[in-house]
Every structure is written in structure tokens, then in C-alpha cells.
Design an enzyme around this catalytic site. Structure first.
Site, PDB file in Angstrom:
ATOM      1  N   HIS A 152      69.165  80.026   7.774  1.00 14.35           N
ATOM      2  CA  HIS A 152      68.486  81.323   7.818  1.00 14.35           C
ATOM      3  C   HIS A 152      69.143  82.271   8.818  1.00 14.35           C
ATOM      4  O   HIS A 152      68.454  82.851   9.666  1.00 14.35           O
ATOM      5  CB  HIS A 152      67.014  81.137   8.204  1.00 14.35           C
ATOM      6  CG  HIS A 152      66.217  80.304   7.258  1.00 14.35           C
ATOM      7  ND1 HIS A 152      65.048  79.664   7.603  1.00 14.35           N
ATOM      8  CD2 HIS A 152      66.414  80.017   5.943  1.00 14.35           C
ATOM      9  CE1 HIS A 152      64.561  79.018   6.564  1.00 14.35           C
ATOM     10  NE2 HIS A 152      65.373  79.205   5.534  1.00 14.35           N
TER      11      HIS A 152
HETATM   12  C1  LIG Z   1      71.088  76.512   0.772  1.00 13.74           C
HETATM   13  C2  LIG Z   1      70.113  77.572   1.182  1.00 13.74           C
HETATM   14  C3  LIG Z   1      68.753  77.340   1.029  1.00 13.74           C
HETATM   15  C4  LIG Z   1      67.838  78.334   1.377  1.00 13.74           C
HETATM   16  N1  LIG Z   1      66.520  78.148   1.085  1.00 13.74           N
HETATM   17  C5  LIG Z   1      65.637  79.146   1.323  1.00 13.74           C
HETATM   18  C6  LIG Z   1      64.281  79.034   0.902  1.00 13.74           C
HETATM   19  O1  LIG Z   1      63.864  78.051   0.286  1.00 13.74           O
HETATM   20  N2  LIG Z   1      63.439  80.057   1.188  1.00 13.74           N
HETATM   21  C7  LIG Z   1      63.848  81.156   1.888  1.00 13.74           C
HETATM   22  O2  LIG Z   1      63.029  82.039   2.137  1.00 13.74           O
HETATM   23  N3  LIG Z   1      65.132  81.290   2.292  1.00 13.74           N
HETATM   24  C8  LIG Z   1      66.032  80.332   2.004  1.00 13.74           C
HETATM   25  N4  LIG Z   1      67.334  80.481   2.370  1.00 13.74           N
HETATM   26  C9  LIG Z   1      67.723  81.702   3.103  1.00 13.74           C
HETATM   27  C10 LIG Z   1      67.750  82.933   2.181  1.00 13.74           C
HETATM   28  O3  LIG Z   1      68.259  82.567   0.933  1.00 13.74           O
HETATM   29  C11 LIG Z   1      68.592  84.040   2.816  1.00 13.74           C
HETATM   30  O4  LIG Z   1      68.024  84.412   4.061  1.00 13.74           O
HETATM   31  C12 LIG Z   1      68.674  85.294   1.958  1.00 13.74           C
HETATM   32  O5  LIG Z   1      69.100  84.982   0.663  1.00 13.74           O
HETATM   33  C13 LIG Z   1      69.622  86.293   2.593  1.00 13.74           C
HETATM   34  O6  LIG Z   1      69.752  87.402   1.750  1.00 13.74           O
HETATM   35  P1  LIG Z   1      70.964  88.420   1.915  1.00 13.74           P
HETATM   36  O7  LIG Z   1      70.803  89.441   0.855  1.00 13.74           O
HETATM   37  O8  LIG Z   1      71.034  88.850   3.320  1.00 13.74           O
HETATM   38  O9  LIG Z   1      72.282  87.546   1.675  1.00 13.74           O
HETATM   39  P2  LIG Z   1      72.727  86.687   0.418  1.00 13.74           P
HETATM   40  O10 LIG Z   1      71.581  86.428  -0.487  1.00 13.74           O
HETATM   41  O11 LIG Z   1      73.466  85.518   0.938  1.00 13.74           O
HETATM   42  O12 LIG Z   1      73.702  87.661  -0.368  1.00 13.74           O
HETATM   43  C14 LIG Z   1      74.968  88.055   0.081  1.00 13.74           C
HETATM   44  C15 LIG Z   1      75.830  88.273  -1.144  1.00 13.74           C
HETATM   45  O13 LIG Z   1      77.000  88.972  -0.767  1.00 13.74           O
HETATM   46  C16 LIG Z   1      78.140  88.360  -1.377  1.00 13.74           C
HETATM   47  N5  LIG Z   1      79.287  88.679  -0.520  1.00 13.74           N
HETATM   48  C17 LIG Z   1      79.513  88.266   0.751  1.00 13.74           C
HETATM   49  N6  LIG Z   1      80.665  88.784   1.219  1.00 13.74           N
HETATM   50  C18 LIG Z   1      81.173  89.554   0.223  1.00 13.74           C
HETATM   51  C19 LIG Z   1      82.353  90.359   0.104  1.00 13.74           C
HETATM   52  N7  LIG Z   1      83.255  90.492   1.105  1.00 13.74           N
HETATM   53  N8  LIG Z   1      82.569  91.014  -1.078  1.00 13.74           N
HETATM   54  C20 LIG Z   1      81.684  90.912  -2.107  1.00 13.74           C
HETATM   55  N9  LIG Z   1      80.558  90.156  -2.045  1.00 13.74           N
HETATM   56  C21 LIG Z   1      80.304  89.491  -0.882  1.00 13.74           C
HETATM   57  C22 LIG Z   1      77.773  86.896  -1.422  1.00 13.74           C
HETATM   58  O14 LIG Z   1      78.553  86.173  -2.363  1.00 13.74           O
HETATM   59  C23 LIG Z   1      76.302  86.952  -1.775  1.00 13.74           C
HETATM   60  O15 LIG Z   1      76.094  87.004  -3.174  1.00 13.74           O
HETATM   61  C24 LIG Z   1      68.283  79.541   1.987  1.00 13.74           C
HETATM   62  C25 LIG Z   1      69.654  79.760   2.157  1.00 13.74           C
HETATM   63  C26 LIG Z   1      70.563  78.797   1.742  1.00 13.74           C
HETATM   64  C27 LIG Z   1      72.034  79.067   1.898  1.00 13.74           C
END
Ligand SMILES: Cc1cc2nc3c(=O)[nH]c(=O)nc-3n(C[C@H](O)[C@H](O)[C@H](O)COP(=O)(O)OP(=O)(O)OC[C@H]3O[C@@H](n4cnc5c(N)ncnc54)[C@H](O)[C@@H]3O)c2cc1C
Length: 527
Positions: free
Chosen positions: A451
Site C-alpha cells: 500500500h
Molecule cells: C498485489 C496487491 C494487492 C493489493 N490488494 C489490495 C486490496 O485487496 N485492497 C486494497 O484496497 N488495496 C490493495 N492494494 C493496493 C491498491 O491496489 C493500490 O493502493 C491502488 O491500486 C493504487 O492505485 P494507483 O492508481 O495509485 O496506482 P495503480 O493502480 O498501481 O496504477 C498505476 C498504473 O500506472 C501504470 N504506469 C506506471 N508507470 C507508468 C509509465 N511510466 N507509463 C505508463 N504507465 C505507467 C501502471 O502499469 C499501472 O497500471 C494491493 C496492491 C497490490 C500490488
């Protein structure tokens, strides 16, 4: 300058997919959504590891990062790499933070982010299949259901019994603002098995719009500028080459690891760190990559009795949220019964336990005081960054985790739980009352709950460690925004997916300057 797009959203995860869907609901806006990983446009074409909500997907759609846990020990640090991002690979726990979490954000100088401000966005995202009323939403893109008593495994029922016997309250709805105690986990799924990611919930209904382009397999190297104005992105094409794409606004939603690394490669970050890599400093913002916060986890696990574990069972089903003795922060501890934990991907733990699959009581510290740091290993966009979680830097965290392991031990030794396992892994009775031995157990068994937040923290310009203002705009720039888990000023007392989706919803509303509609509107409709 002629722009090819009005908005470029970088990263299509929990927040980015929401932004692309909401912004492109205005058919006059041309929106480009870039994603480094693949895009699966139909359920039929989506691989099994992404559809199966009963296990996390840790390998097939991953960035393959490693993070330092403590004292040089490094471990696997998964991040989803596909449309839906980490929401497409996670454990499907759909929990909101406590009202105090968001009120703290507002108190830190972020008007518009208090609990009462963000509640409409939590409601708007969800289709709660169990509860309605003033705190819940219906008809939104993400279905949320709780495990019913007859769907729980023996281990979950035993855990619930152990918690109630220990005096914890029962709670049926963990997303109620005053919820505490033990009860079923709200999960982002409509049925018993299928994970609903933001790619499915938000991009699904929006992807046929002519004004939305989804560019999968597109890794963004850096942001392009004209003076302090962001004008587009450079897409990495390998061998140091790249393509430039221009837009009126650039919104980074690449997550708590991806967004700060793109900022640093664009010359926005700590000047000394950028200088080390020969990157020209555009803006000295020391908070970029700083303030890395994550939930540490440990627990008390057992070797299961023969036949006790079925890998098809859901990974998690019930949760105990409670408050540490003497703590002023409600629900600062989470305990889970883990139905099965496959150690094949965790060789160090496999070596310690001697069996490939364990089960037991997991502890996740919700309000750690330690802060880590994210830095570049190289300006090359394909090089993984250096992720130093710096867990246990603050004594508070050592104490809270040590006490928490004692509670795990009690719950695991309740007769209804204990009878399900052969022996407890690694931990011995004599360590329980010995702070030094238990502290060593915490150090050895500690890992991340995956997280990470806070690496482009939101706050007033006057605070040198903040990166974006309460409108998600990067300080000192024009037309450049960050909207994802990295802007959280402090970590919430919940798993971070729903809060990241809420940030996507809230940022989309700010960027379209429209008030939130009440719940029930689909991602396909106007913001
Ligand atoms: C294995 C795992 C299990 C989890 N389980 C839970 C759960 O059960 N419940 C919960 O609440 N949270 C959970 N989490 C945490 C939660 O998923 C994250 O906090 C949340 O998804 C973050 O959202 P975000 O939009 O910040 O990033 P992300 O959802 O990670 O999205 C970032 C996106 O940007 C893309 N990206 C990155 N760099 C680049 C670049 N240079 N160019 C183009 N694209 C790029 C990535 O590929 C990704 O698709 C989990 C996380 C993981 C990894």
C-alpha cells in the site's frame, strides 16, 4: 501549439482509469489514456489471474520491483502493470479509511478533502449490493459485496469465534463510518470469484467512445514543458528514442512508484538527487519520492492439517479492525484470517516454515510513523527505482507490531483456530513474553501490505515537502497534475484501493469543475 489531445492521463490504474472515463464523458474533450502494460478489452480476453479475485496476481502482470524492508533485507514489491493497475491484481478488499483520515488531510491544508467532502465520491464509485442509505451508493461502476456467513471457510468462522470470545465487537458493515470490530470484508466483486478492477468497471462502458484513446504498451518517460507549462509527454520507445505527444493538460496517475519517478525524470524533484543522475533541474521539489508510507504486516501462521486448505478458497474473508492499547487513533490495527498463503513466491519464508502453504492470523499496522523514500536508480525509464520502505525506523512501529503479534498469538491459539493446524510456524511460546525475542520475530517476518502512498504529497505550497496543491496541480507548474495514491498526505486506516479510486473521482470532478452527482450514475455518463 496544436494539441493532439485535451487531456493525457498517464497510467490506467485505480485512479487513472477513473479519470479517463470521467473526463471523456464530455464528448468535446479528446482524452488519451496511456498504460505501460496490456489492455484486455473484454472479459473473454482477460487472463485467469486477473479475473480470479480469490488470489492476488503477483507475477504475470507485475513491474517486478523489489523494496527494502529493514536493514538491507529486500523483498518482492508487486505493482499491477495492465489497465486497471493494482486494482486488477489485488486482494479485492474494498474498505474506506476512517472519517478521521480524510479530516486530517483537510486539516493539513487541503480544503475539499474532509470526510464529508469525499463521501459523495466513495458513494459514486460503488454499487453496494448489501447496504444503502446515507453512507452507501448504488449503481456505480464498482460492485461491492460482503461475505455471507454460509460462504465462510472453517478457518474464517473459527477466527470470528476467537475474536468474539476475546471481547471484540461484531460489525456487519466495515464501510460504515463508525465501524470497528470483527466482520465480513467488503470486496470489489459481484459474484463469488470475479475481481472487478477499474478497467472493467470504468473503462468497460467508456472504451467505445470516439474521443477516448487507450494506448496500452506505452511507457511514459517524462513530461514535456514550455516554460512552466506542461505540454505533453515523451513516450519511451527503447534505445533512448521516444515519441512526443502534445496535450492541453497532463495528469500523472502512474501510482505511488510510477508518478514520482516520471516527475524526477522530468526534472522535478530533489535537486541533489536529480543532479546525481545528470538530470537538468526544472523545479527543486524535495518532497518528490519522500514521505513514502506503507502498511507493514506480519502475523502468526500455522502448518495446516492435511486437507484443511483449498487454494480455490478466497484468500481473505473476515477482518478485525481495532485500536491499540493507549492509542488515540481508532482502528489503527487490522487482523485477518488468511485462508492460504502460498510461499512459492516467498523463498525466505518458505525456508523458515518448511512448507509451501501456510494459513493463520495476519496483522497489518495502519498508522505507521516510519517514513521511507523512493529514488531513481537511473534516468532510464526501464530501470526500476530504489524503494526504501524504512520500516521500523520509528520505535512506535516496533512496539505496536510487537504488541500486535501477541494478539495474533492469542487468536491463533484459541481452540477453534488452533485445532485447524499442526504447528505454529517459527514462533515459540517462550518468545511471547520476551520483548527482545518477539521484536526479532517481527524484524524477520515483516513484509509490506503493498500500500505505498505519499510520494507526491498534497499540501500547501508553503510546506516544502508537498508536491501538489489541493486541486492536484504540481506546485510551480501549469497544466500538470498528479492524481493517484502518491498524493495522500498520510496513509489511511484501510487498504488503499478505494481511496485511490476516490482520488480519481475527486480529481476528475475538480478538473471538470463540476459538483459530484449523487451515486447511481455510471462511468459512461457526464461528470
Ligand atoms: C498485489 C496487491 C494487492 C493489493 N490488494 C489490495 C486490496 O485487496 N485492497 C486494497 O484496497 N488495496 C490493495 N492494494 C493496493 C491498491 O491496489 C493500490 O493502493 C491502488 O491500486 C493504487 O492505485 P494507483 O492508481 O495509485 O496506482 P495503480 O493502480 O498501481 O496504477 C498505476 C498504473 O500506472 C501504470 N504506469 C506506471 N508507470 C507508468 C509509465 N511510466 N507509463 C505508463 N504507465 C505507467 C501502471 O502499469 C499501472 O497500471 C494491493 C496492491 C497490490 C500490488
Amino acid at each position: 501549439m496544436t494539441y493532439q489531445y485535451d487531456d493525457i492521463v498517464v497510467g490506467s490504474g485505480s485512479a487513472g482509469a477513473v479519470l479517463a472515463a470521467r473526463l471523456s464523458a464530455d464528448t468535446s474533450r479528446r482524452v488519451l489514456l496511456t498504460e505501460s502494460g496490456p489492455d484486455y478489452s473484454t472479459v473473454d480476453s482477460t487472463p485467469r489471474d486477473i479475473l480470479n479475485g480469490n488470489a492476488m496476481s503477483l507475477e504475470a502482470h507485475d513491474w517486478n520491483y523489489r523494496a527494502e524492508i529493514y536493514d538491507g533485507r529486500r523483498t518482492r514489491f508487486p505493482r499491477g502493470r495492465l489497465t486497471g493497475g493494482s486494482s486488477a491484481v489485488g486482494a479485492t478488499i474494498a474498505l474506506r479509511g476512517t472519517p478521521d483520515d480524510y479530516d486530517e488531510w483537510a486539516a493539513l491544508g487541503n480544503p475539499g478533502w474532509s470526510y464529508s467532502d469525499v463521501l459523495p465520491y466513495f458513494q459514486r464509485m460503488e454499487d453496494d449490493l448489501d447496504y444503502s442509505g446515507e453512507y452507501h451508493g448504488q449503481g456505480g461502476p464498482i460492485p461491492i459485496r460482503r461475505w455471507r456467513p454460509d460462504e465462510l471457510t472453517d478457518a474464517q468462522r473459527a477466527f470470528q469465534e476467537a475474536c468474539l470470545a476475546a471481547g471484540y465487537a461484531e460489525t456487519k458493515d466495515h464501510n460504515h463510518p463508525t465501524a470497528t470490530g470483527v466482520g465480513p470484508i467488503p470486496s470489489n466483486r459481484r459474484d463469488l470469484t470475479t475481481r472487478t478492477s477499474t478497467a472493467m468497471g470504468y473503462l468497460g462502458p467508456a472504451r467505445s467512445r470516439p474521443n477516448l484513446t487507450i494506448a496500452a504498451g506505452t511507457t511514459v518517460e517524462r513530461v514535456l514543458f514550455d516554460g512552466d507549462r506542461a505540454t505533453g509527454i515523451r513516450v519511451a520507445r527503447g534505445n533512448g528514442s521516444g515519441d512526443d505527444i502534445h496535450a492541453g493538460r497532463v495528469i500523472l496517475s502512474a501510482g505511488a512508484i510510477g508518478s514520482p519517478t516520471i516527475l524526477m525524470r522530468s526534472g522535478i524533484g530533489p535537486a541533489d538527487e536529480l543532479g546525481r543522475h545528470g538530470i537538468d533541474v526544472r523545479l527543486d521539489l524535495p518532497g518528490v519520492g519522500g514521505n513514502l508510507i506503507d502498511h507493514p504486516r506480519t502475523g502468526v501462521f500455522m502448518v495446516p492439517n492435511p486437507g484443511m486448505i483449498n487454494p480455490g478458497y478466497p484468500f481473505l474473508q473476515t477482518i478485525l479492525r481495532t485500536t491499540a492499547a493507549g492509542s488515540a487513533e481508532t482502528n489503527d490495527l487490522q487482523y485477518y484470517m488468511v485462508n492460504h498463503f502460498d510461499l512459492n513466491l516467498f523463498p525466505e519464508l518458505y525456508m523458515l516454515s518448511g512448507v509451501p502453504v501456510i494459513f493463520g492470523v495476519m496483522l497489518v499496522l495502519q498508522r505507521p510513523k516510519s517514513r521511507g523514500r523512493l529514488t531513481l536508480s537511473s534516468p532510464d525509464p526501464t530501470a526500476p527505482p530504489v524503494i526504501d520502505l524504512n520500516f521500523l525506523a520509528d520505535d512506535h512501529d516496533v512496539r505496536a507490531l510487537t504488541e500486535g503479534v501477541r494478539t495474533c498469538w492469542e487468536l491463533a491459539n484459541h481452540p477453534s483456530v488452533r485445532r485447524l493446524g499442526e504447528e505454529i510456524v517459527v514462533l515459540r511460546e517462550r518468545a511471547i513474553n520476551n520483548d527482545r525475542m518477539l521484536g526479532q520475530y517481527v524484524i524477520t517476518s515483516l513484509d509490506s501490505a503493498y500500500h505505498p502512498v505519499g510520494t507526491a504529497r498534497m499540501g500547501p505550497d508553503a510546506d516544502p515537502m508537498t508536491v501538489v496543491d489541493s486541486g492536484c496541480r504540481v506546485h510551480g507548474t501549469t497544466d500538470l497534475y498528479v492524481a493517484d495514491a502518491s498524493i495522500m498526505p498520510n496513509i489511511v486506516r484501510a487498504n488503499t484501493n478505494l481511496t485511490s479510486i476516490m482520488i480519481g473521482e475527486r480529481a476528475a470532478a475538480l478538473l471538470t469543475a463540476g459538483p459530484p452527482r449523487t451515486s447511481g450514475d455510471q462511468a459512461g455518463q457526464a461528470a
